[in-house]
Design an enzyme around this catalytic site. Structure first.
Site, mmCIF file in Angstrom:
data_model
loop_
_atom_site.group_PDB
_atom_site.id
_atom_site.type_symbol
_atom_site.label_atom_id
_atom_site.label_comp_id
_atom_site.label_asym_id
_atom_site.label_seq_id
_atom_site.Cartn_x
_atom_site.Cartn_y
_atom_site.Cartn_z
ATOM 1 N N SER A 1 -0.982 -1.552 8.179
ATOM 2 C CA SER A 1 -0.076 -1.178 7.099
ATOM 3 C C SER A 1 1.333 -1.047 7.657
ATOM 4 C CB SER A 1 -0.514 0.159 6.491
ATOM 5 O OG SER A 1 0.476 0.623 5.604
ATOM 6 N N HIS B 1 -0.534 -5.387 5.577
ATOM 7 C CA HIS B 1 -0.677 -4.690 4.307
ATOM 8 C C HIS B 1 0.662 -4.062 3.944
ATOM 9 C CE1 HIS B 1 -2.648 -2.078 1.287
ATOM 10 N NE2 HIS B 1 -1.781 -1.176 1.706
ATOM 11 N N ASP C 1 2.437 -1.856 0.920
ATOM 12 C CA ASP C 1 2.288 -1.131 -0.345
ATOM 13 C C ASP C 1 3.501 -1.404 -1.202
ATOM 14 O OD1 ASP C 1 -0.119 0.720 -0.037
ATOM 15 O OD2 ASP C 1 0.984 1.035 1.817
ATOM 16 N N MET D 1 3.584 -0.569 -4.543
ATOM 17 C CA MET D 1 3.753 0.654 -5.335
ATOM 18 C C MET D 1 2.595 1.575 -5.034
ATOM 19 S SD MET D 1 3.085 -0.853 -9.075
ATOM 20 C CE MET D 1 2.049 -2.256 -9.380
ATOM 21 N N HIS E 1 -2.296 -16.146 5.509
ATOM 22 C CA HIS E 1 -3.277 -15.697 6.490
ATOM 23 C C HIS E 1 -4.733 -15.796 6.078
ATOM 24 C CE1 HIS E 1 -0.441 -14.410 9.403
ATOM 25 N NE2 HIS E 1 0.286 -13.957 8.415
ATOM 26 N N MET F 1 -7.193 -17.336 2.676
ATOM 27 C CA MET F 1 -7.840 -18.516 2.136
ATOM 28 C C MET F 1 -6.772 -19.508 1.701
ATOM 29 S SD MET F 1 -10.436 -16.296 -0.058
ATOM 30 C CE MET F 1 -11.193 -14.852 0.638
ATOM 31 N N MET G 1 -9.401 3.273 -1.813
ATOM 32 C CA MET G 1 -8.474 4.127 -1.063
ATOM 33 C C MET G 1 -9.256 5.266 -0.414
ATOM 34 S SD MET G 1 -5.378 2.970 -1.132
ATOM 35 C CE MET G 1 -4.599 4.386 -0.340
ATOM 36 N N PHE H 1 1.418 8.044 1.652
ATOM 37 C CA PHE H 1 2.002 7.988 2.996
ATOM 38 C C PHE H 1 0.902 7.902 4.045
ATOM 39 C CE2 PHE H 1 1.624 12.303 1.462
ATOM 40 C CZ PHE H 1 0.969 12.965 2.481
ATOM 41 N N GLY I 1 -0.951 8.603 7.881
ATOM 42 C CA GLY I 1 -1.271 9.748 8.723
ATOM 43 C C GLY I 1 -2.144 10.802 8.066
ATOM 44 N N ASP J 1 -8.456 1.760 2.942
ATOM 45 C CA ASP J 1 -7.070 2.041 3.344
ATOM 46 C C ASP J 1 -6.838 3.540 3.372
ATOM 47 O OD1 ASP J 1 -4.334 2.250 3.666
ATOM 48 O OD2 ASP J 1 -3.833 1.381 1.722
ATOM 49 N N GLY K 1 -6.298 6.550 6.817
ATOM 50 C CA GLY K 1 -6.982 7.297 7.867
ATOM 51 C C GLY K 1 -7.985 6.485 8.659
ATOM 52 N N GLY L 1 -2.858 2.058 9.420
ATOM 53 C CA GLY L 1 -1.441 2.287 9.682
ATOM 54 C C GLY L 1 -1.222 2.968 11.008
HETATM 55 O O1 5RP Z 1 -1.531 3.050 1.382
HETATM 56 C C1 5RP Z 1 -1.204 3.737 2.280
HETATM 57 C C2 5RP Z 1 -0.945 5.141 2.023
HETATM 58 O O2 5RP Z 1 -0.765 5.264 0.677
HETATM 59 C C3 5RP Z 1 -0.999 3.113 3.564
HETATM 60 O O3 5RP Z 1 -1.584 1.874 3.739
HETATM 61 C C4 5RP Z 1 -1.009 3.955 4.763
HETATM 62 O O4 5RP Z 1 0.126 3.556 5.460
HETATM 63 C C5 5RP Z 1 -2.188 3.939 5.674
HETATM 64 O O5 5RP Z 1 -1.825 4.624 6.833
HETATM 65 P P1 5RP Z 1 -2.828 5.430 7.744
HETATM 66 O O6 5RP Z 1 -3.737 4.428 8.376
HETATM 67 O O7 5RP Z 1 -1.965 6.138 8.724
HETATM 68 O O8 5RP Z 1 -3.579 6.380 6.858
#
Ligand code: 5RP
Length: 189
Positions: free
Chosen positions: A12, A37, A39, A41, A71, A73, A106, A112, A114, A140, A142, A162
């Site tokens: 990300s 990746h 984002d 929105m 990258h 298909m 998700m 964000f 972290g 996506d 953590g 990320g």
């Molecule tokens: O969509 C996301 C958060 O909304 C991101 O992709 C995020 O940057 C993932 O980061 P990490 O791997 O540090 O959790």
């Protein structure tokens, strides 16, 4: 073994130094990222995206994803994915699977990097993998060396990471480890 699934690692770039986007992106690709990746929105900014079959159909006909074009298909450049936030039941996304190329579960609240990985979201991944053996399922939030095993065993094959990749001392090794873990799990499907 699933015949069509591929293990794909997509760092990300939300977590990268955005003032050096080109360099950071190139570095990730050079270090073995399968895609990047981005984002466009997040839930924080679009809390109530009105959604439905017409939206998916419209996206399918109009949007060209740079990632998929370059990258993935190449023979089928227009791809549409559907994402759900942690509080959304998997039944909501299931309605759109026949129109989608990928589903994103998700594993943190969007917004964000972290944040702490939500392991309970793996129930959704497992459910989808059992129902749809060939579906591209992305996770996506953590995801890194400590949590990739959960994602891979549940059946995710597309991994957004990320902090764990961007901040790694050795990006290439980290990407390789994530991919290997997923590849081995896919092999057992
Ligand atoms: O969509 C996301 C958060 O909304 C991101 O992709 C995020 O940057 C993932 O980061 P990490 O791997 O540090 O959790």
């Amino acid at each position: 073994m699933s015949r069509n699934l591929r293990a794909l690692i997509g760092p990300s770039i939300l977590n990268a130094d955005l003032s050096k986007l080109h360099e950071e992106s190139q570095k990730l690709l050079d270090n073995g990222a399968d895609y990047l990746h981005l984002d466009v929105m997040d839930g924080h900014f679009v809390p109530n995206l009105t959604f439905g079959h017409p939206v998916v159909k419209c996206l399918r006909s109009k949007i060209k994803s740079a990632f998929f074009e370059t990258h993935m298909m190449v023979s089928k450049p227009e791809q549409v994915g559907v994402a759900i936030k942690p509080g959304t039941p998997v039944s909501e996304v299931e309605k759109y699977i026949s129109l989608s190329d990928m589903v994103l579960i998700m594993t943190v609240e969007p917004g964000f990097g972290g944040q702490k990985f939500m392991e309970d979201q793996m129930l959704k991944v497992k459910y989808l993998r059992d129902q749809y053996p060939e579906l591209n399922i992305e996770v996506d939030g953590g995801v890194g060396p400590a949590t990739i095993g959960c994602c891979a065993n549940a059946g995710a094959n597309m991994i957004v990471s990320g902090t764990a990749v961007i901040g790694a001392a050795d990006q290439a090794e980290t990407i390789k480890l994530l991919r290997k873990t997923v590849q081995e799990a896919i092999y057992k499907l």
